[in-house]
Design a protein around this motif. Sequence first.
Motif, mmCIF file in Angstrom:
data_model
loop_
_atom_site.group_PDB
_atom_site.id
_atom_site.type_symbol
_atom_site.label_atom_id
_atom_site.label_comp_id
_atom_site.label_asym_id
_atom_site.label_seq_id
_atom_site.Cartn_x
_atom_site.Cartn_y
_atom_site.Cartn_z
ATOM 1 N N UNK A 95 33.588 37.327 40.338
ATOM 2 C CA UNK A 95 33.650 37.954 42.239
ATOM 3 C C UNK A 95 34.331 38.194 42.808
ATOM 4 N N UNK A 96 34.720 38.987 43.918
ATOM 5 C CA UNK A 96 35.331 39.623 44.440
ATOM 6 C C UNK A 96 36.809 38.562 45.476
ATOM 7 N N UNK A 97 37.816 38.903 46.056
ATOM 8 C CA UNK A 97 39.092 38.643 46.182
ATOM 9 C C UNK A 97 38.543 37.662 47.409
ATOM 10 N N UNK A 98 37.538 38.334 48.090
ATOM 11 C CA UNK A 98 37.572 37.565 49.202
ATOM 12 C C UNK A 98 36.168 36.054 49.045
ATOM 13 N N UNK A 99 35.517 36.885 47.983
ATOM 14 C CA UNK A 99 34.363 36.355 46.994
ATOM 15 C C UNK A 99 34.915 34.202 47.556
ATOM 16 N N UNK A 125 48.781 40.821 50.633
ATOM 17 C CA UNK A 125 48.130 42.322 50.636
ATOM 18 C C UNK A 125 47.473 42.788 50.006
ATOM 19 N N UNK A 126 45.872 41.891 50.000
ATOM 20 C CA UNK A 126 44.972 42.189 49.488
ATOM 21 C C UNK A 126 43.357 42.761 50.005
ATOM 22 N N UNK A 127 44.124 42.636 51.297
ATOM 23 C CA UNK A 127 43.511 43.841 52.446
ATOM 24 C C UNK A 127 42.147 44.842 51.483
ATOM 25 N N UNK A 136 38.591 44.106 38.599
ATOM 26 C CA UNK A 136 39.215 45.573 38.463
ATOM 27 C C UNK A 136 40.894 45.111 39.125
ATOM 28 N N UNK A 137 40.833 43.948 39.586
ATOM 29 C CA UNK A 137 42.578 44.006 39.966
ATOM 30 C C UNK A 137 44.011 44.292 39.434
ATOM 31 N N UNK A 138 45.294 44.588 39.244
ATOM 32 C CA UNK A 138 46.216 44.374 38.299
ATOM 33 C C UNK A 138 46.717 43.164 38.158
ATOM 34 N N UNK A 139 47.239 43.676 36.788
ATOM 35 C CA UNK A 139 47.803 41.686 37.151
ATOM 36 C C UNK A 139 48.594 40.815 37.977
ATOM 37 N N UNK A 144 48.835 37.219 42.982
ATOM 38 C CA UNK A 144 47.991 37.269 44.419
ATOM 39 C C UNK A 144 47.496 36.147 44.841
ATOM 40 N N UNK A 145 46.532 36.751 44.207
ATOM 41 C CA UNK A 145 45.440 35.915 44.656
ATOM 42 C C UNK A 145 45.384 34.368 43.986
#
Lengths: 314, 253
Positions: A95-99, A125-127, A136-139, A144-145
Amino acid sequence: MEKYTAAITVDQLRKSYKKVDVLKGVSFSVEKGSIFALLGSNGAGKTTTINILTTLLNADSGTAIVDGSDVAKDATNVRKHISLTGQFAAVDDILTGRENLEMIGDLRHVANPAETAAKLLDQFDLQDAADRRVATYSGGMRRRLDIAMSLIGSPSIIFFDEPTTGLDPQSRNSMWETIKSLADNGTTIFLTTQYLEEADQLADKIAILNKGKIVAEGTPAALKKLLPHGQVELKFQNEKQLAAAIKLLTSYQTTQDEESLSLAVTTDGTVAQLTQLLTKLESAHIEVTEFTQKAPTLDDVFLKIVNDNKEKKS
Amino acid sequence: MSMIKDTWTMAKRSLRHTTRSMDTIITVVITPIAMMLLFVYVFGESFQKSLGDVKYIDFITPAIIIMTVVSGIAYAAVRLSMDLQKGIINRFKTMPVAPSSILGGHAMSSTLSNLFSSFLVLLVALLIGFRTDAGIAEWSMFIGLTVLFTLATTWLAILMGLFAKTMEGAGAFSYILLFLIFLSSGFTPVDNMAPALRWFAENQPMTPIIETMRSLLTNGTIGDSAGVALAWCVGLLVVAYVLALRVYKTKTI
């Protein structure tokens, strides 16, 4: 009338796995709005303790009251007011961060999941990455998520299991800042750690867990007084010089290592004593080729406390 | 009720997983379609002789649908196994979400996506000659039985996913189900089998389910095996559901 001033009360927790006793009667309490650190090396039982407190595991005996509810009898109520941030980010990669955030918002039944998600994306700071898959995110972004997801629903207690293990110094400081600001807002923080420094930096109260038992409990200042002080490691040119140094320094507590030609000397941590030590050696024409100062490790702490306990008994 | 809302939230998540790996849906429909083409065009003539009036494509379509479902539900097992290994399940377990919602979400999304796959396969069957006189009543019963079968096998998949030690192993049980389809009256009348095999084929769950579906679509009647078919599906559903919840709750992380 406030029934529970303590956010967490633990009494005589015991847990065994396959004939290994992991927790042997653990008791402690955590005040509301404070930061509490459970300090211990690997295998001490920290993760088992935090898993019991967050209702992932049942204790064999003993009680744990978290935010007024018994973890064994009233798990659902406990879960309403807590959040767990484990060592590895518990996020959904596909899923995406937002989801991810909206999903947790839905599960926590917040009034407006989309709005909550947007606010947290901003705060952490993930906008820009909000609508990309978490894979696809970094560690650092995953972490943070992970924390953002733990904040949804405004839990009154947040549990952190070894929050900075494996992080670089910058990320570690960042995490410390986040934890401090959470506590400033009134959230109770319970963290487990293997780092003395982390417990020292963050906690209002520390409990040291060793082999399934609490061996010391108190504020960082109080515990530091128990610690062995400084230790200086001196290296010499050859065995003769090492032997001579040992003979000279009998008034100090020392440990030698013939293989590396080194001598570890316990001092009171002051510069004055260190100067005295080096001057003594120089006067006796013993050459110190290298010296390093060693900070006390957890092992030193345990040994000291265990020895102290033994002495008390005898 | 919050449990229904939570189950739907979890289902939405699983559905997103499914649609984001389109190759899953494609893999699920390709094998049955390939089988269908193989049996109809390559073996069709040989089998047709023993069938008399019934067209072979009409004869095997129910089995092909069942095969589609069976391949699809294996993914539910794999996905659950993946959740367990990756640790996100711990986040769900420390939230006030009912275990039946967490597992139910997987069940719901699996049922929906398998219905969709079955629909695609049915379309292809229509293209290559499948015809039916079935009316609304028969179609409703057919869809109902398909949904029930999908739910029952999905919960079996969830149970397998909970037991599996690796993600790859989680879907392995579906091969047994696939084998059962071949050893039923799905592709050939059981009269042509050796006595021992015939006994097995007649009494295993796939046969009554396929017979009932075939009866609904070809004859327009519910047929003799409907009771047995329902019993097998409901029985499997109840047992798998109860066991799955129990295993989930006692599973140490």
